[in-house]
Design a protein around this motif. Structure first.
Motif, PDB file in Angstrom:
ATOM      1  N   TRP A 109     -17.882  25.152   4.213  1.00 11.55           N
ATOM      2  CA  TRP A 109     -18.579  24.174   5.177  1.00 11.55           C
ATOM      3  C   TRP A 109     -18.364  22.840   4.768  1.00 11.55           C
ATOM      4  O   TRP A 109     -18.399  21.968   5.718  1.00 11.55           O
ATOM      5  CB  TRP A 109     -20.211  24.359   5.215  1.00 11.55           C
ATOM      6  CG  TRP A 109     -20.906  23.487   6.026  1.00 11.55           C
ATOM      7  CD1 TRP A 109     -20.767  22.985   7.122  1.00 11.55           C
ATOM      8  CD2 TRP A 109     -22.266  23.037   5.601  1.00 11.55           C
ATOM      9  NE1 TRP A 109     -21.414  22.035   7.520  1.00 11.55           N
ATOM     10  CE2 TRP A 109     -22.487  21.993   6.340  1.00 11.55           C
ATOM     11  CE3 TRP A 109     -22.873  22.973   4.144  1.00 11.55           C
ATOM     12  CZ2 TRP A 109     -23.691  21.342   6.500  1.00 11.55           C
ATOM     13  CZ3 TRP A 109     -23.986  22.196   4.107  1.00 11.55           C
ATOM     14  CH2 TRP A 109     -24.414  21.190   4.947  1.00 11.55           C
ATOM     15  N   LEU A 110     -18.095  22.524   3.664  1.00 12.53           N
ATOM     16  CA  LEU A 110     -17.919  21.215   3.174  1.00 12.53           C
ATOM     17  C   LEU A 110     -16.668  20.184   3.856  1.00 12.53           C
ATOM     18  O   LEU A 110     -16.965  19.137   4.259  1.00 12.53           O
ATOM     19  CB  LEU A 110     -17.772  21.003   1.559  1.00 12.53           C
ATOM     20  CG  LEU A 110     -18.969  21.348   0.872  1.00 12.53           C
ATOM     21  CD1 LEU A 110     -18.675  21.326  -0.685  1.00 12.53           C
ATOM     22  CD2 LEU A 110     -20.096  20.296   1.282  1.00 12.53           C
ATOM     23  N   VAL A 113     -18.380  18.225   6.797  1.00 12.84           N
ATOM     24  CA  VAL A 113     -19.369  17.399   6.681  1.00 12.84           C
ATOM     25  C   VAL A 113     -18.980  16.031   7.253  1.00 12.84           C
ATOM     26  O   VAL A 113     -17.812  15.676   6.589  1.00 12.84           O
ATOM     27  CB  VAL A 113     -20.179  17.528   5.523  1.00 12.84           C
ATOM     28  CG1 VAL A 113     -20.460  18.868   5.161  1.00 12.84           C
ATOM     29  CG2 VAL A 113     -19.141  16.809   4.358  1.00 12.84           C
ATOM     30  N   GLN A 118     -25.684  15.701   4.855  1.00 13.34           N
ATOM     31  CA  GLN A 118     -25.008  17.067   4.975  1.00 13.34           C
ATOM     32  C   GLN A 118     -24.414  17.482   3.238  1.00 13.34           C
ATOM     33  O   GLN A 118     -24.515  18.586   2.830  1.00 13.34           O
ATOM     34  CB  GLN A 118     -23.811  17.227   5.792  1.00 13.34           C
ATOM     35  CG  GLN A 118     -24.385  17.132   7.207  1.00 13.34           C
ATOM     36  CD  GLN A 118     -23.083  17.064   8.181  1.00 13.34           C
ATOM     37  OE1 GLN A 118     -22.163  16.159   8.195  1.00 13.34           O
ATOM     38  NE2 GLN A 118     -23.358  17.633   9.426  1.00 13.34           N
ATOM     39  N   LEU A 119     -24.080  16.412   2.742  1.00 14.37           N
ATOM     40  CA  LEU A 119     -23.361  16.616   1.490  1.00 14.37           C
ATOM     41  C   LEU A 119     -24.179  16.887   0.451  1.00 14.37           C
ATOM     42  O   LEU A 119     -24.205  17.816  -0.522  1.00 14.37           O
ATOM     43  CB  LEU A 119     -22.547  15.511   1.104  1.00 14.37           C
ATOM     44  CG  LEU A 119     -21.271  15.724   0.028  1.00 14.37           C
ATOM     45  CD1 LEU A 119     -20.423  16.555   0.243  1.00 14.37           C
ATOM     46  CD2 LEU A 119     -20.642  14.318  -0.288  1.00 14.37           C
TER      47      LEU A 119
END
Length: 469
Positions: A109-110, A113, A118-119
């Motif tokens: 997912w990263l 972001v 989010q991170l």
């Protein structure tokens, strides 16, 4: 509450191959490979996460990096011990596999972001899985290798955890070129290919590989897994009741302070890390203010010396593991770490100081490896996960305290030194400069020596009790 005597489940057979002689058993060798893969990928991803935090942080990149680092530390401080109670109720192998797969999914997912929140959320998730994985792994090691091999395999575990750092740093340098080549393929545009996303994809692959390897291990179920409570019954309602959960949490911490060996190791590591951890934020300042060299260059020399020292400790412990009095060597290493740091900060040349920092690395590596080994040998099978979860909570708390306290204390003592001594004193005709950073590192060394005194007192008290009985 009465606790059972520790009972390490020795593997019935140990391979006579070279792998068996070095790693204790082929099963542990597979676990070590899994740890090597995931640790290397995790270092690679950490670099990428910090770069991403700087990129998405907008006008406050420094604050964004701080938020991410807090997200990495905070779960361990708050929920570390509770994680041990949870893992006690689950199958350890399944826990490690699920955690590895969960981390792989989070890393995928990263690359997508775009905001710092989010991170931060992703970092919290990653750290949560790590909190569950680490004690499950450490508690499983005594079930995979004979007791006499624990010192050697814990040395190898330290190599897997931190020896992959320079390799990951080298790989991260080459990711820009790889991302440039792959980014030319239009079919992968949706993957947002850049050096940071490549690091995340690689790390996800290493966790998936680790999960596959661990799923093939032959690990026994923990005593409470599958709904068995501390008395061995299968009353799962009682196990998950809040009162029982809190009671198990209390039992784990009580055992950590009642068992003499566990208490000694925890005191030495927790107190010692508060002192020793200060060299990380203060190393560049010490090199510049005391040794009159470039702070960055001096810090790199210190870190290389520290790494070489740890490597020498690992090699020595691996070779001599059968002939060690682990308790005595552990105590000597705790004292040696404090003494080396004190003398290192008394030096006036970079390489003289670095030589003593190397000695600090030898002692610190010895303390860590033997501390883990003593815990694995001493803790009961029922409580081993909770012991390691509690240890990791203490370690994280101590490191965080050192990172925060060191710079603040150096600034405070620098003001006092400037006001009362003009930052130098005359000792036997020699001018000795005493800026705040040197005073702080001297204090850090004294804290480490205090850890030695406390552990020595704990051992002496235990021996007196044994004599009275």
């Amino acid at each position: 509450m009465a606790f059972e005597e520790p009972s390490l489940e020795e593997p019935s057979t140990v391979a006579s191959t070279r792998v068996g002689r070095i790693f204790g058993s082929p099963q542990y060798f597979r676990l070590w490979i899994a740890q090597m893969l995931s640790s290397g990928g995790d270092w690679l991803a950490l670099f990428a996460i910090l770069i991403t935090a700087d990129r998405v942080g907008g006008g406050t990149p420094e604050a964004s990096v701080a938020y991410v680092m807090i997200a990495r530390f905070l779960p361990g401080l708050v929920f570390g011990s509770a994680a041990g109670v949870l893992v006690d109720r689950w199958d350890r192998k399944r826990t490690m596999v699920v955690c590895d797969l969960g981390r792989a999914a989070t890393l995928l997912w990263l690359p997508f972001v775009d905001f710092i929140w989010q991170l931060v959320v992703a970092s919290l998730i990653l750290e949560g899985f790590a909190l569950l994985w680490a004690p499950a792994k450490e508690a499983s090691v005594p079930n995979l290798v004979p007791r006499e091999k624990l010192t050697g395999v814990n040395s190898l575990s330290l190599v897997a955890a931190y020896g992959t750092f320079p390799l990951a740093a080298g790989v991260s340098i080459g990711l820009a070129g790889l991302a440039s080549i792959i980014g030319r393929v239009e079919a992968v545009d949706f993957m947002r290919i850049d050096p940071e996303s490549m690091a995340f994809y690689i790390d996800a692959a290493t966790f998936a590989a680790s999960a596959f390897i661990i799923s093939r291990l032959a690990l026994p179920r923990s005593p409470q897994a599958g709904g068995a409570n501390a008395t061995g019954s299968g009353d799962s309602t009682r196990v998950w009741a809040p009162a029982q959960f809190l009671r198990d949490l209390k039992d784990g911490w009580s055992y950590m302070f009642l068992n003499p060996t566990v208490r000694t190791v925890n005191v030495a590591l927790a107190v010692g890390l508060v002192g020793g951890g200060m060299i990380v934020p203060l190393g560049p300042v010490f090199a510049e203010d005391v040794l009159s060299v470039d702070g960055g260059d001096g810090f790199r020399v210190f870190m290389v010396a520290l790494g070489i020292g740890v490597a020498l400790a690992i090699a020595g412990l691996t070779v001599r593991q059968r002939h060690l009095n682990k308790e005595r060597v552990f105590l000597f290493a705790v004292f040696g770490a404090g003494a080396c740091l004190f003398v290192a900060t008394c030096m006036w040349t970079l390489y003289g100081s670095a030589l003593l920092v190397g000695g600090l690395g030898v002692c610190a590596g010895t303390v860590y490896v033997l501390g883990i080994t003593l815990l694995q040998e001493s803790a009961t099978e029922e409580l081993r996960v909770r012991v390691f979860a509690g240890l990791f909570t203490l370690v994280r708390s101590s490191v965080m305290l050192a990172l925060l306290l060191g710079p603040a204390l150096a600034l405070f003592l620098n003001g006092l030194s400037d006001k009362f001594f003009d930052k130098d004193v005359n000792i036997l005709g020699f001018e000795v400069i005493i800026p705040g950073v040197r005073l702080t590192l001297w204090l850090a060394a004294l804290i480490m020596l205090a850890a030695w005194f406390l552990t020595l007192a704990s051992v002496g008290k235990e021996q007196s009790s044994d004599g009275a009985r």
